[in-house]
Write an enzyme that holds these catalytic residues in place. Structure first.
Site, PDB file in Angstrom:
ATOM      1  N   GLY A 121       0.908  -1.263  -0.113  1.00 42.97           N
ATOM      2  CA  GLY A 121       0.096   0.235  -0.036  1.00 42.97           C
ATOM      3  C   GLY A 121       0.754   1.369   0.038  1.00 42.97           C
ATOM      4  O   GLY A 121       2.094   1.352   0.282  1.00 42.97           O
ATOM      5  N   GLY A 123       2.510   3.646   1.586  1.00 43.22           N
ATOM      6  CA  GLY A 123       3.059   3.752   2.878  1.00 43.22           C
ATOM      7  C   GLY A 123       3.319   5.303   3.191  1.00 43.22           C
ATOM      8  O   GLY A 123       3.787   5.601   4.404  1.00 43.22           O
ATOM      9  N   ARG A 124       3.723   5.779   2.036  1.00 39.96           N
ATOM     10  CA  ARG A 124       3.967   7.257   2.434  1.00 39.96           C
ATOM     11  C   ARG A 124       3.866   8.278   1.202  1.00 39.96           C
ATOM     12  O   ARG A 124       4.274   9.028   0.996  1.00 39.96           O
ATOM     13  CB  ARG A 124       5.707   7.371   2.491  1.00 39.96           C
ATOM     14  CG  ARG A 124       6.615   6.839   1.292  1.00 39.96           C
ATOM     15  CD  ARG A 124       7.836   7.024   1.612  1.00 39.96           C
ATOM     16  NE  ARG A 124       8.663   6.215   0.568  1.00 39.96           N
ATOM     17  CZ  ARG A 124       9.826   6.317   0.342  1.00 39.96           C
ATOM     18  NH1 ARG A 124      10.511   7.142   1.212  1.00 39.96           N
ATOM     19  NH2 ARG A 124      10.572   5.424  -0.332  1.00 39.96           N
ATOM     20  N   LYS A 144       4.604  12.161  -2.328  1.00 37.47           N
ATOM     21  CA  LYS A 144       5.532  11.265  -1.952  1.00 37.47           C
ATOM     22  C   LYS A 144       6.507  11.468  -0.680  1.00 37.47           C
ATOM     23  O   LYS A 144       7.326  12.528  -1.128  1.00 37.47           O
ATOM     24  CB  LYS A 144       6.321  10.505  -3.003  1.00 37.47           C
ATOM     25  CG  LYS A 144       7.202   9.360  -2.715  1.00 37.47           C
ATOM     26  CD  LYS A 144       7.570   8.679  -3.670  1.00 37.47           C
ATOM     27  CE  LYS A 144       8.621   7.437  -3.211  1.00 37.47           C
ATOM     28  NZ  LYS A 144       9.001   6.629  -4.357  1.00 37.47           N
ATOM     29  N   ASP A 291       4.387  -4.678  -7.094  1.00 38.68           N
ATOM     30  CA  ASP A 291       3.695  -3.286  -6.619  1.00 38.68           C
ATOM     31  C   ASP A 291       4.416  -2.029  -7.303  1.00 38.68           C
ATOM     32  O   ASP A 291       3.786  -0.955  -7.130  1.00 38.68           O
ATOM     33  CB  ASP A 291       4.099  -3.270  -4.981  1.00 38.68           C
ATOM     34  CG  ASP A 291       5.300  -3.404  -4.554  1.00 38.68           C
ATOM     35  OD1 ASP A 291       5.932  -4.618  -4.831  1.00 38.68           O
ATOM     36  OD2 ASP A 291       5.896  -2.667  -4.028  1.00 38.68           O
ATOM     37  N   ASN A 292       5.597  -2.400  -8.223  1.00 35.76           N
ATOM     38  CA  ASN A 292       6.183  -1.170  -8.664  1.00 35.76           C
ATOM     39  C   ASN A 292       5.935  -1.098 -10.112  1.00 35.76           C
ATOM     40  O   ASN A 292       6.940  -0.424 -10.985  1.00 35.76           O
ATOM     41  CB  ASN A 292       7.841  -1.259  -8.545  1.00 35.76           C
ATOM     42  CG  ASN A 292       8.190  -0.768  -7.014  1.00 35.76           C
ATOM     43  OD1 ASN A 292       7.170  -0.104  -6.193  1.00 35.76           O
ATOM     44  ND2 ASN A 292       9.343  -1.309  -6.377  1.00 35.76           N
TER      45      ASN A 292
HETATM   46  P1  AMP Z   1       9.346   0.430  -2.384  1.00 32.69           P
HETATM   47  O1  AMP Z   1      10.158  -0.617  -2.299  1.00 32.69           O
HETATM   48  O2  AMP Z   1       9.677   1.935  -2.414  1.00 32.69           O
HETATM   49  O3  AMP Z   1       8.360   0.534  -3.567  1.00 32.69           O
HETATM   50  O4  AMP Z   1       8.236   0.244  -1.167  1.00 32.69           O
HETATM   51  C1  AMP Z   1       7.599  -0.798  -0.921  1.00 32.69           C
HETATM   52  C2  AMP Z   1       6.684  -0.597   0.289  1.00 32.69           C
HETATM   53  O5  AMP Z   1       7.296   0.009   1.300  1.00 32.69           O
HETATM   54  C3  AMP Z   1       5.705   0.465  -0.314  1.00 32.69           C
HETATM   55  O6  AMP Z   1       4.329  -0.160   0.306  1.00 32.69           O
HETATM   56  C4  AMP Z   1       5.939   1.692   0.252  1.00 32.69           C
HETATM   57  O7  AMP Z   1       4.945   2.614   0.357  1.00 32.69           O
HETATM   58  C5  AMP Z   1       6.465   1.282   1.510  1.00 32.69           C
HETATM   59  N1  AMP Z   1       7.346   2.208   1.885  1.00 32.69           N
HETATM   60  C6  AMP Z   1       8.878   2.296   1.672  1.00 32.69           C
HETATM   61  N2  AMP Z   1       9.364   3.470   2.331  1.00 32.69           N
HETATM   62  C7  AMP Z   1       8.461   3.765   3.274  1.00 32.69           C
HETATM   63  C8  AMP Z   1       8.528   4.701   4.387  1.00 32.69           C
HETATM   64  N3  AMP Z   1       9.541   5.520   4.404  1.00 32.69           N
HETATM   65  N4  AMP Z   1       7.399   4.881   5.138  1.00 32.69           N
HETATM   66  C9  AMP Z   1       6.380   4.161   4.903  1.00 32.69           C
HETATM   67  N5  AMP Z   1       6.168   3.174   3.993  1.00 32.69           N
HETATM   68  C10 AMP Z   1       7.466   3.012   3.278  1.00 32.69           C
HETATM   69 MG    MG Z   2       7.153   1.069  -4.592  1.00 34.48          MG
END
Ligand code: AMP
Ligand code: MG
Length: 549
Positions: A121, A123-124, A144, A291-292
């Site tokens: 989801g 997350g930020r 973001k 998810d990306n």
């Molecule tokens: P990513 O690998 O950056 O695509 O992130 C994978 C997941 O981790 C996604 O659900 C992001 O929203 C969450 N995420 C990454 N960094 C953060 C953060 N600093 N705070 C909250 N959620 C994060």
């Molecule tokens: Mg991501």
């Protein structure tokens, strides 16, 4: 100090959402039409039975605008010069909302590094709402790094300047290179410090916090569908699929099992087109988890991505991926297919037949192979009416580039400058033909064997070009349209970050300007076309990146 904000959902400091003169109207079809998380509190949790949770951005202490994209502002139809206003900064930092904004974080899951990871989801990332521009095109704005959401899991919901500069610059650069991508409107620093352990080695430090405003027709991912399929929430799965088709793929028609298949096939084709473009410019995403992956076929979530300096199909920029190299450059086409397979599985409950989905999936390979051949031919200045042994010509060249450290961007750009007009059919090529290419080599004093084989290849290439009847002048022009002179090399972005962290955003803005005309010579910017300097070979941020952002 980390000014870790308490959970938001509190009163806005400046009162209610406001109207700014000349601003387009915001609304949010997503929240109007799809089921919301009934729970209003912003605590970390599993969210079921909903596509999103309403959440307010967290107020930040001292926002400052570091950079903005004029083109994106124009695309959205924002008033001229809006970025100079205090209101723009307030909105782009999440401190105030414009009327019509209905902020929310979406629920999605994903396969990370080959394994189902459950709920992830936003997350930020917090979606502010959408604008329909004067051309009738819909754009969603998303912050973001704007604070915690129910999807933040164990993390802080924030982003640091380092990764935000990288996302801001790269998404705009990719657009101007002609690669499908989400866009970036603004980059602000928050005036707050955020703790990060950049290489997960216990050496945490504070870094400046930042927020990027991303812009795309939609941020829906493969994982947005996977989560509902995994949970057996088939009604939600259908609702989101129908919404996505109606909103982003209206030409496909009214939702039905056959429409879902046609839609999936289009996602396959769009994904293939995107990957072909990555391969053209030497982009490595670094973390191609499902998810990306955008269902629109846009490059999304710029994290530990990198640009190939020396052409190395086995290179991955992501230190987390250093062991298995799942997301290495040369594997991206296969990984996209693997990800599409997972999406196909997730859509199965809507279609209830495997065969049509399987068939639609095969469109990926067909589209990719066609696209790859046309793209590589264009990089060599050849037309699409290919000849039988063109494939061999291309693969032999790629082997040669990988055999000795050769800068990909410089090589293709300079190949256009090699004189072929004067070479007759029978000529054995002289070393001097190679002169334009020499700047592409990282170890020019260790090329003895290589030069001989390269000259043989250039001879074959010269014959092929002669058969095509293409004079150097024309070939050069065509090749320079697809082989960029400027990409935001990893080390360049890092130099811009080093300065920005010292409070000087001039290089961020210079690289932004540079990236708008990547195929033009831009003589004053020649120094940005140089190959990676030796000091950057192993420096963090230049050749090694992590997911910590
Ligand atoms: P990513 O690998 O950056 O695509 O992130 C994978 C997941 O981790 C996604 O659900 C992001 O929203 C969450 N995420 C990454 N960094 C953060 C953060 N600093 N705070 C909250 N959620 C994060
Ligand atoms: Mg991501």
């Amino acid at each position: 100090m980390v000014t870790q904000a308490p959970f938001p959902n509190r009163e806005r400091p400046d009162g209610a959402a406001f109207d700014a003169p000349g601003m387009p109207k915001f609304r949010s079809r997503f929240t109007e039409q799809l089921p919301a998380d009934p729970e209003a509190s912003n605590n970390r949790r599993q969210v079921t039975g909903a596509c999103y949770s309403r959440v307010q951005p967290t107020r930040v202490a001292n926002p400052r605008l570091i950079a903005h994209s004029r083109e994106v502002a124009e695309l959205l139809g924002l008033p001229a010069g809006v970025y100079a206003s205090a209101e723009f900064l307030e909105v782009m930092s999440g401190n105030r909302l414009l009327r019509g904004m209905d902020p929310y974080a979406t629920c999605y899951g994903g396969h990370q590094f080959g394994n189902w990871a459950g709920q992830l989801g936003d997350g930020r990332a917090i979606n502010l709402g959408e604008i329909i521009n004067q051309q009738g095109k819909r754009w969603v704005l998303q912050l973001k790094g704007a604070g915690l959401t129910p999807y933040s899991r164990s993390a802080d919901g924030l982003a640091v300047l380092r990764s935000s500069v990288r996302e801001f610059l790269c998404s705009e650069a990719m657009h101007h290179l002609g690669v499908p991508t989400t866009r970036a409107l603004s980059l602000v620093t928050t005036g707050e410090q955020v703790m990060r352990d950049m290489f997960y080695d216990g050496k945490s430090k504070y870094e400046p916090g930042a927020i990027v405003c991303r812009v795309a027709p939609s941020f829906t991912r493969f994982g947005s569908f996977e989560i509902f399929a995994a949970r057996g929430e088939h009604t939600l799965l259908k609702q989101l699929a129908d919404y996505t088709i109606e909103t982003d793929f209206p030409h496909i028609g009214t939702p039905s099992p056959s429409t879902y298949v046609a839609w999936f096939e289009e996602i396959c084709r769009r994904t293939a087109d995107m990957i072909v473009q990555w391969m053209r410019v030497g982009f490595v995403h670094g973390v191609m988890n499902t998810d990306n992956m955008s269902v629109l076929g846009l490059t999304i979530d710029y994290g530990p991505y990198g640009w190939l300096d020396n052409f190395d199909p086995d290179w991955t920029p992501n230190t987390t991926d250093a062991h298995g190299k799942r997301y290495r450059f040369g594997r991206q086409p296969d990984i996209a297919l693997w990800n599409l397979h997972k999406l196909g599985n997730a859509l199965y409950p809507l279609v209830k037949e495997a065969e049509p989905l399987q068939e639609a999936l095969s469109a990926y390979s067909t589209q990719f192979n066609l696209g790859w051949r046309a793209m590589m031919a264009a990089k060599l200045g050849l037309s699409e009416s290919e000849q039988e042994d063109d494939g061999q010509l291309v693969s032999d060249l790629l082997d040669l580039l990988a055999a000795t450290e050769t800068d990909m961007t410089i090589f293709f750009r300079r190949l256009a400058d090699v004189h072929l007009d004067s070479i007759a059919q029978s000529d054995a090529l002289h070393e001097s033909v190679m002169q334009p290419l020499m700047t592409a080599y990282y170890t020019p004093d260790r090329l003895e064997d290589h030069i001989g084989t390269m000259l043989v290849w250039l001879g074959r290439y010269a014959r092929r070009i002669r058969n095509a009847g293409m004079p150097d002048r024309v070939r050069r022009k065509q090749m320079n349209r697809v082989n960029p002179k400027y990409v935001i090399r990893n080390y360049l972005a890092q130099l811009a970050i080093d300065k920005a962290e010292q409070g000087d955003s001039s290089m961020v803005n210079e690289l932004l300007e540079l990236s708008k005309r990547p195929y033009d010579e831009q003589p004053a910017m020649e120094h940005y076309a140089k190959k990676r300097p030796d000091w950057a070979r192993r420096r963090a941020g230049c050749s090694m990146l992590s997911c910590s952002s």
